[in-house]
Design a protein around this motif. Structure first.
Motif, PDB file in Angstrom:
ATOM      1  N   LEU A 305       0.830  -1.204   0.000  1.00 36.41           N
ATOM      2  CA  LEU A 305       0.000   0.000   0.000  1.00 36.41           C
ATOM      3  C   LEU A 305       0.864   1.252   0.000  1.00 36.41           C
ATOM      4  CD1 LEU A 305      -2.595   1.704   0.456  1.00 36.41           C
ATOM      5  CD2 LEU A 305      -2.420   1.157   2.886  1.00 36.41           C
ATOM      6  N   LEU A 306       1.938   1.241   0.796  1.00 36.85           N
ATOM      7  CA  LEU A 306       2.815   2.408   0.873  1.00 36.85           C
ATOM      8  C   LEU A 306       3.471   2.716  -0.456  1.00 36.85           C
ATOM      9  CD1 LEU A 306       4.585   1.793   4.331  1.00 36.85           C
ATOM     10  CD2 LEU A 306       2.655   3.305   3.840  1.00 36.85           C
ATOM     11  N   SER A 307       3.659   1.669  -1.293  1.00 36.89           N
ATOM     12  CA  SER A 307       4.315   1.873  -2.591  1.00 36.89           C
ATOM     13  C   SER A 307       3.345   2.373  -3.669  1.00 36.89           C
ATOM     14  CB  SER A 307       4.964   0.563  -3.059  1.00 36.89           C
ATOM     15  OG  SER A 307       3.959  -0.409  -3.352  1.00 36.89           O
ATOM     16  N   GLN A 308       2.040   2.410  -3.363  1.00 38.09           N
ATOM     17  CA  GLN A 308       1.041   2.824  -4.342  1.00 38.09           C
ATOM     18  C   GLN A 308       0.971   4.349  -4.428  1.00 38.09           C
ATOM     19  OE1 GLN A 308      -0.828   0.465  -6.224  1.00 38.09           O
ATOM     20  NE2 GLN A 308       0.675  -0.860  -5.238  1.00 38.09           N
ATOM     21  N   ASP A 309       0.623   4.824  -5.605  1.00 38.61           N
ATOM     22  CA  ASP A 309       0.477   6.264  -5.824  1.00 38.61           C
ATOM     23  C   ASP A 309      -0.951   6.674  -5.483  1.00 38.61           C
ATOM     24  OD1 ASP A 309       0.914   8.854  -6.537  1.00 38.61           O
ATOM     25  OD2 ASP A 309       0.702   8.529  -8.699  1.00 38.61           O
ATOM     26  N   MET A 310      -1.252   6.697  -4.199  1.00 37.71           N
ATOM     27  CA  MET A 310      -2.596   7.036  -3.751  1.00 37.71           C
ATOM     28  C   MET A 310      -2.518   7.633  -2.348  1.00 37.71           C
ATOM     29  SD  MET A 310      -4.137   3.288  -2.772  1.00 37.71           S
ATOM     30  CE  MET A 310      -5.587   3.977  -2.002  1.00 37.71           C
ATOM     31  N   THR A 311      -3.665   8.034  -1.832  1.00 38.66           N
ATOM     32  CA  THR A 311      -3.707   8.600  -0.484  1.00 38.66           C
ATOM     33  C   THR A 311      -3.128   7.605   0.511  1.00 38.66           C
ATOM     34  OG1 THR A 311      -5.710   9.770  -1.095  1.00 38.66           O
ATOM     35  CG2 THR A 311      -5.195   9.652   1.248  1.00 38.66           C
ATOM     36  N   GLY A 312      -2.281   8.097   1.398  1.00 35.77           N
ATOM     37  CA  GLY A 312      -1.591   7.220   2.334  1.00 35.77           C
ATOM     38  C   GLY A 312      -2.517   6.549   3.325  1.00 35.77           C
ATOM     39  N   PRO A 313      -1.988   5.671   4.160  1.00 34.28           N
ATOM     40  CA  PRO A 313      -2.796   4.951   5.153  1.00 34.28           C
ATOM     41  C   PRO A 313      -3.432   5.905   6.153  1.00 34.28           C
ATOM     42  CG  PRO A 313      -0.449   4.639   5.555  1.00 34.28           C
ATOM     43  CD  PRO A 313      -0.566   5.337   4.243  1.00 34.28           C
ATOM     44  N   ASN A 314      -4.548   5.470   6.714  1.00 33.36           N
ATOM     45  CA  ASN A 314      -5.223   6.272   7.738  1.00 33.36           C
ATOM     46  C   ASN A 314      -5.190   5.536   9.071  1.00 33.36           C
ATOM     47  OD1 ASN A 314      -7.100   4.245   7.415  1.00 33.36           O
ATOM     48  ND2 ASN A 314      -8.692   5.549   6.579  1.00 33.36           N
ATOM     49  N   SER A 315      -5.929   6.052  10.032  1.00 35.61           N
ATOM     50  CA  SER A 315      -5.889   5.466  11.374  1.00 35.61           C
ATOM     51  C   SER A 315      -6.384   4.027  11.379  1.00 35.61           C
ATOM     52  CB  SER A 315      -6.728   6.315  12.335  1.00 35.61           C
ATOM     53  OG  SER A 315      -8.066   6.409  11.893  1.00 35.61           O
ATOM     54  N   VAL A 316      -7.369   3.694  10.524  1.00 35.37           N
ATOM     55  CA  VAL A 316      -7.883   2.316  10.449  1.00 35.37           C
ATOM     56  C   VAL A 316      -6.773   1.369   9.999  1.00 35.37           C
ATOM     57  CG1 VAL A 316      -9.568   0.800   9.335  1.00 35.37           C
ATOM     58  CG2 VAL A 316     -10.221   3.133   9.965  1.00 35.37           C
ATOM     59  N   THR A 317      -5.983   1.813   9.000  1.00 37.89           N
ATOM     60  CA  THR A 317      -4.864   0.992   8.514  1.00 37.89           C
ATOM     61  C   THR A 317      -3.871   0.729   9.627  1.00 37.89           C
ATOM     62  OG1 THR A 317      -5.059   2.420   6.552  1.00 37.89           O
ATOM     63  CG2 THR A 317      -3.331   0.748   6.522  1.00 37.89           C
ATOM     64  N   PHE A 318      -3.497   1.793  10.332  1.00 33.71           N
ATOM     65  CA  PHE A 318      -2.475   1.662  11.370  1.00 33.71           C
ATOM     66  C   PHE A 318      -2.923   0.737  12.490  1.00 33.71           C
ATOM     67  CE2 PHE A 318      -0.942   6.005   9.890  1.00 33.71           C
ATOM     68  CZ  PHE A 318       0.114   5.461   9.171  1.00 33.71           C
ATOM     69  N   ILE A 319      -4.193   0.794  12.847  1.00 28.40           N
ATOM     70  CA  ILE A 319      -4.689  -0.061  13.932  1.00 28.40           C
ATOM     71  C   ILE A 319      -4.542  -1.536  13.549  1.00 28.40           C
ATOM     72  CG2 ILE A 319      -6.781  -0.766  15.175  1.00 28.40           C
ATOM     73  CD1 ILE A 319      -7.604   2.238  15.067  1.00 28.40           C
ATOM     74  N   SER A 320      -4.878  -1.878  12.291  1.00 32.63           N
ATOM     75  CA  SER A 320      -4.758  -3.274  11.832  1.00 32.63           C
ATOM     76  C   SER A 320      -3.301  -3.707  11.768  1.00 32.63           C
ATOM     77  CB  SER A 320      -5.400  -3.427  10.449  1.00 32.63           C
ATOM     78  OG  SER A 320      -6.768  -3.135  10.489  1.00 32.63           O
ATOM     79  N   VAL A 321      -2.437  -2.827  11.251  1.00 29.04           N
ATOM     80  CA  VAL A 321      -1.012  -3.175  11.103  1.00 29.04           C
ATOM     81  C   VAL A 321      -0.352  -3.307  12.470  1.00 29.04           C
ATOM     82  CG1 VAL A 321       1.206  -2.428  10.169  1.00 29.04           C
ATOM     83  CG2 VAL A 321      -0.865  -2.117   8.832  1.00 29.04           C
ATOM     84  N   LEU A 322      -0.716  -2.438  13.395  1.00 29.90           N
ATOM     85  CA  LEU A 322      -0.148  -2.530  14.742  1.00 29.90           C
ATOM     86  C   LEU A 322      -0.561  -3.821  15.437  1.00 29.90           C
ATOM     87  CD1 LEU A 322      -0.526   1.171  15.895  1.00 29.90           C
ATOM     88  CD2 LEU A 322       1.623  -0.086  15.684  1.00 29.90           C
ATOM     89  N   THR A 323      -1.757  -4.314  15.133  1.00 28.46           N
ATOM     90  CA  THR A 323      -2.189  -5.614  15.671  1.00 28.46           C
ATOM     91  C   THR A 323      -1.258  -6.719  15.177  1.00 28.46           C
ATOM     92  OG1 THR A 323      -4.490  -4.871  15.702  1.00 28.46           O
ATOM     93  CG2 THR A 323      -4.113  -7.240  15.835  1.00 28.46           C
ATOM     94  N   ALA A 324      -0.944  -6.678  13.865  1.00 28.55           N
ATOM     95  CA  ALA A 324      -0.027  -7.680  13.289  1.00 28.55           C
ATOM     96  C   ALA A 324       1.363  -7.551  13.914  1.00 28.55           C
ATOM     97  CB  ALA A 324       0.044  -7.516  11.776  1.00 28.55           C
TER      98      ALA A 324
END
Length: 833
Positions: A305-324
């Motif tokens: 996702l970070l490598s995509q040319d689009m709006t960056g991650p939001n708080s929902v993304t970070f919560i899921s990634v932090l769980t992992a």
């Protein structure tokens, strides 16, 4: 001259653009031209002020308009209801309209008022409106019926009131169906929601985007296989309706559905086929991977996702990634997210901070968790509970109570999660007094009634048992009379087992009228862990006879019985059942592998290891431990280095296993190489067990001096296990003087361990120092130390044979002793060659 229709159109445009200043200019122009008396122009002005939020101007104009019809009232009511904080004014206006009795409220009026009643939580007002509607025969109107469904659903009255309103609608539209389906879904009556959906499909109304989005979570919550089939049918329906397939929201809902039913490959395949993914698509798949235990995939997708040319991650993304990250204890990625969040304050909402605190807690970095906690500007109860849980897990006694008192001073009332953290802490420090205090607070705070009771009551019962107070556990169990459920019965059984009261556990088990799979598993484990293999097997057969299918946990509980009985026959039956039941559990496979090794079938263990394509650290540990047990050091080393090549990071358990394998196989140089690898390359601090393995490694090779130097040069004080290992080597290599020095150190640490005296006695006996042997045996008698009889057993043709030292009761003892004598003679002859 300006036509009044043009003015009305211009005012409508001002309303759409919220251009209140321009609207006021047009108002002046209307007054100047004398068109204010025109109904269409005056209503357009009123609507403009209402839509632009200029409520004072709206109300002033409304008062000037004199005789008003229902449309005029509706414009004003709609304007006031559209802005927060005006719900009371809306209800006041509506009551004024109703009392005036002219004009009468229309269907649109009712549709405006009912959401206001729902927001206020004023069910009485809603029911008064309902009475009015019934009085004037409006209840069958679709718009009114839909509004009542929505209001009753929001007030939690789905089954009776909302469903009655739905049934009263003569011509149900798709909004009616969507509202009632969503209502039953919200209160978790998924079967009813799905039945309504099927009823809808039989009529003329076709599902729309909202219908599909509503019903897919319902399918996901049904029985896994059934829900999956229904979801696939809905997916096929979407594919046949090409106009639906184009909507990104439906594709995202389908991805979420497949993830919720555990179909990871289908979810990812569908995700890859979406041409224009949005952040919701990415978040759905990342969260799905995280919730299904695919932690590495979640992180890989995040990096993609970070490598995509689009709006960056939001708080929902970070919560899921932090769980992992928390599950993988990946400090690097977690700390990078922390840095990103700090640099972008717009992402710093409380939920993300809470996820960061939880990440550091799960990564055993309590100091970082506490520093992060202190940075949260608006802490909620989740923040406090996360920190309390961290201190409880780490047994930070002072910090735990400091933060608990701080939380209460801040005005946060402990909830059920808080109480569970407190109970967990009480168990961690084994304090019955604290459990009593927590129990008392729970009673005073009414946390042992209603929805909270089952969880907290079970936890307190379990805490009393784990703190060794079976009496209080039993009293708590009895006090919940009338509220007893399966979890409580399971908790008291577990408590009796924990305290060694196995007969009491069995009594509770027999008194229980209904049992779940957990109850059976508990009792099988009770017997298995207390050397009562026959009772464990009997219960297992009784469970099957009752038509209950054993799950993976029960098989795991039964495997120690196979080990205790050394029964490969029983183990193969368990393995066969696992294969037929399709239990795709890597931990269960690792346990099977370990049991095969302990039962002497190392070939079967390796076959099982080789057949598993997805090997984790537990699987590698079991295989290496099996090889170590059988003295197959070179094979163990091959598996270990293969694991390192695959990038699997070793832990203390597997390092101890591989060092033990080197020790048993006499691979001194290889073992020392691995030990230095632990310290220098992997930066892992060696444990006492690993030090003992190195001592054993050197001692078995006859390097007693090196082993002694290693022990005395250790950075930590050697324990009895290390000195005992060295003493055993002194006996083997007849190093009497070294043995005396080692024994003196060992007797200082463990004065009452009979094994140490026996070892030293054997050292003297090996060197024919019989006077010293006599002295040691006198000392043993003086200290009343007795050696338990040795015991071993073996399974031959499904029959268990037990041998106890000094016992000659075996029916085939003559043949056995004769055969042993022949083997002993052959060994002596081969050693003399």
């Amino acid at each position: 001259k300006h036509d009044y229709q043009v003015l009305a159109a211009l005012l409508k445009s001002c309303a759409a653009l919220s251009a209140v200043k321009l609207g006021k200019a047009f108002h002046s122009f209307v007054v100047k031209l004398g068109h204010l008396h025109c109904q269409s122009v005056s209503k357009a002005l009123l609507n403009m002020y209402a839509k632009c939020g200029a409520l004072n101007d709206c109300q002033k104009l409304f008062g000037q308009m004199g005789k008003s019809d229902s449309v005029t009232w509706n414009i004003v009511l709609s304007g006031f209801s559209g802005l927060k904080g005006n719900d009371a004014n809306v209800m006041g206006l509506f009551n004024a309209m109703r009392v005036a009795n002219h004009p009468k409220p229309s269907c649109v009026t009712i549709a405006i008022i009912l959401p206001v009643c729902a927001r206020l939580g004023d069910l009485d007002a809603g029911k008064i409106v309902h009475s009015y509607v019934i009085k004037y025969g409006l209840e069958t109107h679709t718009l009114v019926g839909n509004a009542f469904i929505s209001m009753y659903v929001k007030c939690g009255l789905v089954c009776d009131d909302a469903y009655a309103a739905f049934n009263s609608i003569n011509h149900k539209d798709v909004v009616s169906w969507n509202a009632i389906i969503a209502g039953f879904s919200e209160i978790k009556l998924m079967d009813s929601a799905f039945s309504l959906f099927r009823w809808m499909l039989k009529g003329p109304i076709e599902p729309i985007i909202a219908t599909i989005a509503n019903i897919l979570p319902v399918c996901a919550s049904l029985d896994k296989n059934v829900g999956y089939c229904f979801g696939k049918e809905i997916h096929c329906y979407v594919l046949r309706r090409t106009e639906l397939e184009l909507y990104l929201s439906i594709s995202n809902a389908l991805v979420s559905f497949y993830l919720r039913v555990g179909q990871m490959e289908e979810a990812e395949s569908l995700f890859r086929r979406i041409k224009s993914r949005d952040l919701v698509s990415w978040n759905a798949l990342i969260a799905g991977f995280a919730s299904n235990g695919e932690w590495f995939k979640a992180l890989d997708l995040f990096h993609e996702l970070l490598s995509q040319d689009m709006t960056g991650p939001n708080s929902v993304t970070f919560i899921s990634v932090l769980t992992a990250c928390a599950q993988l204890q990946n400090l690097q990625v977690g700390e990078q997210i922390h840095g990103h969040v700090v640099r972008h304050p717009c992402l710093c909402d409380t939920a993300v901070w809470n996820a960061l605190v939880n990440f550091y807690v799960k990564s055993n970095n309590i100091e970082a968790a506490y520093r992060t906690f202190l940075l949260i500007s608006s802490r909620d109860l989740i923040s406090w509970n996360s920190m309390l849980n961290g201190f409880a897990e780490s047994r930070y006694f002072t910090h735990f109570f400091d933060i608990l008192h701080w939380m209460i001073r801040e005005g946060h009332r402990p909830d059920s999660i808080t109480m569970l953290s407190i109970v967990h802490f009480c168990v961690a420090v084994s304090s019955v007094e604290m459990v009593k205090e927590t129990h008392g607070f729970s009673i005073k705070a009414s946390l042992l009634v209603g929805d909270f009771e089952p969880t907290i009551g079970n936890a307190i019962l379990d805490a009393y048992a784990k703190c060794g107070n079976v009496d209080y556990a039993s009293r708590t169990f009895q006090s919940l009379l009338g509220k007893k459920n399966l979890v409580k019965f399971n908790s008291i059984i577990s408590g009796y087992h924990y305290c060694g009261s196995h007969d009491d556990a069995f009594k509770i088990f027999n008194d229980r009228s209904a049992m779940d799979i957990t109850t059976w598993n508990l009792m099988i484990r009770v017997y298995a862990e207390n050397d009562r293999q026959c009772e464990a097997l009997s219960l297992f057969h009784e469970l099957q006879a009752g038509g209950i299918k054993p799950d993976a946990v029960i098989i795991m509980s039964l495997l120690p019985v196979c080990t205790q009985m050394a029964s490969v026959h029983l183990l193969r039956q368990c393995h066969g059942y696992v294969t037929r039941a399709c239990f795709n559990d890597i931990r269960l496979n690792a346990a099977l592998l370990d049991t095969y090794a302990k039962c002497g079938s190392i070939a079967s263990a390796y076959k099982l290891f080789h057949s598993n394509h997805h090997k984790d650290l537990v699987m590698f540990t079991a295989m290496i431990g099996g090889y170590a047990m059988h003295g197959m050091g070179e094979e163990a080393l091959k598996v270990f280095f293969h694991m390192i090549e695959l990038g699997v990071k070793p832990d203390h358990v597997i390092l101890t296993a591989v060092l033990s394998a080197c020790s048993h196989a006499g691979l001194v140089d290889e073992g020392l190489k691995i030990f230095h690898l632990v310290e220098k390359v992997l930066k892992i601090i060696p444990t006492m067990e690993q030090y003992a393995c190195v001592v054993d490694l050197l001692a078995r090779a006859g390097r007693i001096t090196d082993a002694y130097s290693f022990v005395t040069g250790m950075p930590i004080e050697a324990n009895a296990n290390v000195w005992g290992t060295l003493l055993g080597a002194c006996r083997t290599h007849r190093e009497v003087e070294f043995g005396r020095v080692v024994a003196d150190r060992l007797f200082e640490i463990e004065a009452n361990n009979l094994g140490n005296y026996v070892l030293m006695s054997n050292v003297y006996a090996a060197d024919a120092r019989w006077d010293a042997v006599v002295e040691l045996r006198k000392l043993m008698r003086t200290r009343d130390l007795k050696k338990p009889a040795g015991c071993s057993w073996i399974e031959v043709e499904t029959q268990r044979n037990i041998f106890v030292a000094g016992d000659s009761s075996h029916p085939q003892r003559s043949i056995i002793y004769s055969t042993l004598s022949v083997l002993d003679q052959q060994i002596k002859e081969s050693s003399n060659l």
